[in-house]
Design a protein around this motif. Structure first.
Motif, PDB file in Angstrom:
ATOM      1  N   TRP A  54       0.829  -1.222   0.000  1.00 41.34           N
ATOM      2  CA  TRP A  54       0.000   0.000   0.000  1.00 41.34           C
ATOM      3  C   TRP A  54       0.854   1.259   0.000  1.00 41.34           C
ATOM      4  CZ3 TRP A  54      -0.937   4.020   3.608  1.00 41.34           C
ATOM      5  CH2 TRP A  54      -1.993   4.869   3.260  1.00 41.34           C
ATOM      6  N   LEU A  55       1.848   1.313   0.872  1.00 43.39           N
ATOM      7  CA  LEU A  55       2.671   2.516   0.983  1.00 43.39           C
ATOM      8  C   LEU A  55       3.460   2.758  -0.302  1.00 43.39           C
ATOM      9  CD1 LEU A  55       3.497   4.765   2.988  1.00 43.39           C
ATOM     10  CD2 LEU A  55       5.422   3.322   3.665  1.00 43.39           C
ATOM     11  N   THR A  56       3.951   1.699  -0.932  1.00 41.82           N
ATOM     12  CA  THR A  56       4.770   1.869  -2.137  1.00 41.82           C
ATOM     13  C   THR A  56       3.939   2.371  -3.312  1.00 41.82           C
ATOM     14  OG1 THR A  56       4.447  -0.393  -2.987  1.00 41.82           O
ATOM     15  CG2 THR A  56       6.189  -0.062  -1.362  1.00 41.82           C
ATOM     16  N   GLU A  57       2.642   2.155  -3.275  1.00 41.01           N
ATOM     17  CA  GLU A  57       1.779   2.554  -4.387  1.00 41.01           C
ATOM     18  C   GLU A  57       1.136   3.917  -4.180  1.00 41.01           C
ATOM     19  OE1 GLU A  57      -0.840  -0.769  -4.568  1.00 41.01           O
ATOM     20  OE2 GLU A  57       0.655  -2.096  -5.488  1.00 41.01           O
ATOM     21  N   LEU A  58       1.394   4.544  -3.027  1.00 35.20           N
ATOM     22  CA  LEU A  58       0.864   5.881  -2.790  1.00 35.20           C
ATOM     23  C   LEU A  58       1.589   6.904  -3.657  1.00 35.20           C
ATOM     24  CD1 LEU A  58       0.368   6.488   1.058  1.00 35.20           C
ATOM     25  CD2 LEU A  58      -1.379   6.196  -0.701  1.00 35.20           C
ATOM     26  N   PRO A  59       0.885   7.916  -4.139  1.00 35.81           N
ATOM     27  CA  PRO A  59       1.570   9.019  -4.832  1.00 35.81           C
ATOM     28  C   PRO A  59       2.577   9.683  -3.886  1.00 35.81           C
ATOM     29  CG  PRO A  59      -0.813   9.121  -5.192  1.00 35.81           C
ATOM     30  CD  PRO A  59      -0.582   8.075  -4.145  1.00 35.81           C
TER      31      PRO A  59
END
Length: 245
Positions: A54-59
């Motif tokens: 989730w964190l890696t895919e955040l803008p």
């Protein structure tokens, strides 16, 4: 755990330790992921959690830094200071490592890790989110040191709470669909290395049923925990994708 147990008893719930014999479901859970996964089937509860990536895919406008998913083997090969953490469990302490050789050598080489460039958070706050709104919140660290503080007693912290709410509303409006309806999101004041001041950024997301409440209101925290780890038949359709398997 004790604060949540007292609140649950006050609501007429029975609080039992996982090791007690004769436990029957349906039940709710607050505790570690290993025991939770072992007991979920027998006691009929579903564990909701954010995805590993989730964190890696955040803008980057929400993270304020570059974060990528990797394996332990890739982390061992690091040749520069990097913040390394497990995405969900506590198999090793999250910390800045000068290089990959400083990581424990007994980890599973294919286990997932998150790698982040090194930044400085002036203060970090834990938010218990329910249906995209902040149900409970607490400061938990200042410059990396544990320093819990409620957000509704000090005037300065109340002003900070307004900033946090504004940032969280923008986060949820854009990526709220990528989180379960009951979850913990940690945010912080990310210092700008080139000029005075800070910006708000996401630190990480966690399972509500395995997160310390710090100085947050236990009653409101419990509301989030009960949704995040309750009877499987009560899981909402939108949350099925976030159930721990």
């Amino acid at each position: 755990m004790e604060l949540l147990a007292v609140e649950a008893v006050g609501r007429g719930m029975s609080v039992r330790a996982a090791e007690e014999p004769g436990l029957v479901g349906p039940a709710y859970w607050y505790g570690g992921p290993v025991a939770g996964a072992r007991l979920a089937g027998r006691l009929g509860f579903a564990l909701l959690e954010p995805t590993d990536n989730w964190l890696t895919e955040l803008p980057e406008k929400f993270t304020g830094r570059r974060v990528r998913a990797a394996t332990v083997a890739e982390a061992w090969a690091l040749d520069r200071p990097t913040f390394v953490k497990p995405p969900r469990d506590k198999s090793f302490p999250a910390d800045v490592h000068a290089d990959g050789s400083r990581l424990p050598s007994d980890l599973d080489p294919v286990a997932p890790v998150l790698l982040s460039e090194v930044v400085t958070f002036a203060a970090e706050y834990r938010l218990f989110l329910l249906d995209g709104r902040i149900a409970a919140a607490s400061r938990y660290a200042v410059f990396g040191r544990l320093d819990p503080c409620p957000l509704d007693t000090d005037p300065a912290e109340r002003a900070i709470a307004a900033e946090i709410t504004d940032f969280t509303d923008r986060l949820v409006a854009e990526v709220g669909h990528t989180l379960p309806s009951a979850v913990v999101v940690d945010v912080g004041q990310l210092l700008d290395p080139y000029r005075p001041g800070y910006r708000w950024a996401v630190v990480e997301a966690n399972m509500a049923w395995f997160s310390h409440s710090y100085a947050a209101d236990p009653a409101r925290v419990l509301d989030v925990v009960l949704r995040a780890a309750g009877p499987r038949e009560n899981v909402r359709l939108r949350d099925l994708a976030f159930e721990r398997r």
